[in-house]
Scaffold this motif. Structure first.
Motif, PDB file in Angstrom:
ATOM      1  N   GLU A  27       0.469  -1.706   0.222  1.00 10.16           N
ATOM      2  CA  GLU A  27       0.093  -0.247   0.439  1.00 10.16           C
ATOM      3  C   GLU A  27       0.456   0.702  -0.124  1.00 10.16           C
ATOM      4  OE1 GLU A  27      -3.382   0.279  -0.140  1.00 10.16           O
ATOM      5  OE2 GLU A  27      -3.475  -1.913  -0.567  1.00 10.16           O
ATOM      6  N   PRO A  28       0.488   2.432  -0.855  1.00 14.77           N
ATOM      7  CA  PRO A  28       1.390   3.375  -0.733  1.00 14.77           C
ATOM      8  C   PRO A  28       1.203   4.098   0.184  1.00 14.77           C
ATOM      9  CG  PRO A  28      -0.245   3.682  -2.710  1.00 14.77           C
ATOM     10  CD  PRO A  28      -0.695   2.661  -1.718  1.00 14.77           C
ATOM     11  N   THR A  46      -0.682  10.211 -11.329  1.00 18.98           N
ATOM     12  CA  THR A  46      -1.082   9.908  -9.761  1.00 18.98           C
ATOM     13  C   THR A  46       0.279   8.739  -9.715  1.00 18.98           C
ATOM     14  OG1 THR A  46      -2.042   7.602 -11.505  1.00 18.98           O
ATOM     15  CG2 THR A  46      -3.309   9.529 -10.661  1.00 18.98           C
ATOM     16  N   GLU A  48      -0.806   5.598  -8.740  1.00 14.21           N
ATOM     17  CA  GLU A  48      -0.628   4.748  -8.340  1.00 14.21           C
ATOM     18  C   GLU A  48       0.012   4.135 -10.015  1.00 14.21           C
ATOM     19  OE1 GLU A  48      -3.825   5.203  -4.873  1.00 14.21           O
ATOM     20  OE2 GLU A  48      -3.203   6.816  -7.121  1.00 14.21           O
ATOM     21  N   GLN A  51       3.828   3.688  -8.686  1.00 12.52           N
ATOM     22  CA  GLN A  51       3.895   2.736  -8.620  1.00 12.52           C
ATOM     23  C   GLN A  51       3.524   1.923  -9.646  1.00 12.52           C
ATOM     24  OE1 GLN A  51       0.778   1.533  -5.587  1.00 12.52           O
ATOM     25  NE2 GLN A  51       2.096  -0.471  -4.494  1.00 12.52           N
ATOM     26  N   ALA A  52       3.429   2.175 -10.183  1.00  9.19           N
ATOM     27  CA  ALA A  52       3.327   0.896 -11.520  1.00  9.19           C
ATOM     28  C   ALA A  52       4.338   0.995 -11.987  1.00  9.19           C
ATOM     29  CB  ALA A  52       2.227   1.117 -12.594  1.00  9.19           C
ATOM     30  N   SER A  92       3.458  10.645  -1.713  1.00 10.02           N
ATOM     31  CA  SER A  92       3.290   9.100  -1.533  1.00 10.02           C
ATOM     32  C   SER A  92       4.487   8.059  -1.690  1.00 10.02           C
ATOM     33  CB  SER A  92       1.797   8.938  -2.044  1.00 10.02           C
ATOM     34  OG  SER A  92       0.857   9.518  -1.641  1.00 10.02           O
TER      35      SER A  92
END
Length: 137
Positions: A27-28, A46, A48, A51-52, A92
């Motif tokens: 989880e971030p 974002t 996300e 993260q990807a 984040s």
């Protein structure tokens, strides 16, 4: 030879693979920026998406995303080390999904290791940006 003992033996051999522990979801860490270890950066919309990018890059151990008020200027930093965590309301961060299994067995600095920053300090103005490093191609 009877089929039942053979099938039972095969099922027992497959059991350890079926019960292997999957890597926990990563989880971030909202409101956290990780300093150090930046080896590449790009602009994403974002956390996300950042993260990807980290998950797709096998050299990536951790990432930090810093939201900008200007469209297209939010920065995603890929890191080869977890770095030092610091509170930042615009950031984040997280660990690579590939590193999640290793995190279970070793200690990595987390948000709970960070000293609390007062709201007055955060409201005192813009937080300094990390130094800009040219991306490696």
């Amino acid at each position: 030879m009877r089929p039942f003992p053979v099938m039972l033996t095969l099922a027992c051999l497959a059991l350890p693979a079926a019960t292997a522990v999957a890597a926990p979801p990563v989880e971030p860490e909202r409101g956290v920026y990780r300093f150090g270890g930046t080896y590449d950066y790009s602009f994403t919309d974002t956390a996300e998406a950042c993260q990807a990018l980290c998950t797709a890059d096998e050299a990536c151990v951790a990432w930090s995303f810093v939201k900008s008020n200007s469209a297209g200027n939010s920065r995603c930093e890929l890191k080869d080390a977890a770095g030092t965590a610091q509170r930042n309301p615009f950031a984040s961060s997280g660990m690579s999904a590939a590193q999640a299994k290793e995190l279970v067995t070793r200690s990595v600095p987390t948000i709970s290791d960070i000293e609390e920053t007062s709201g007055e300090e955060l409201a005192g103005g813009l937080l300094p940006s990390p130094p800009i490093q040219a991306p490696h191609y």
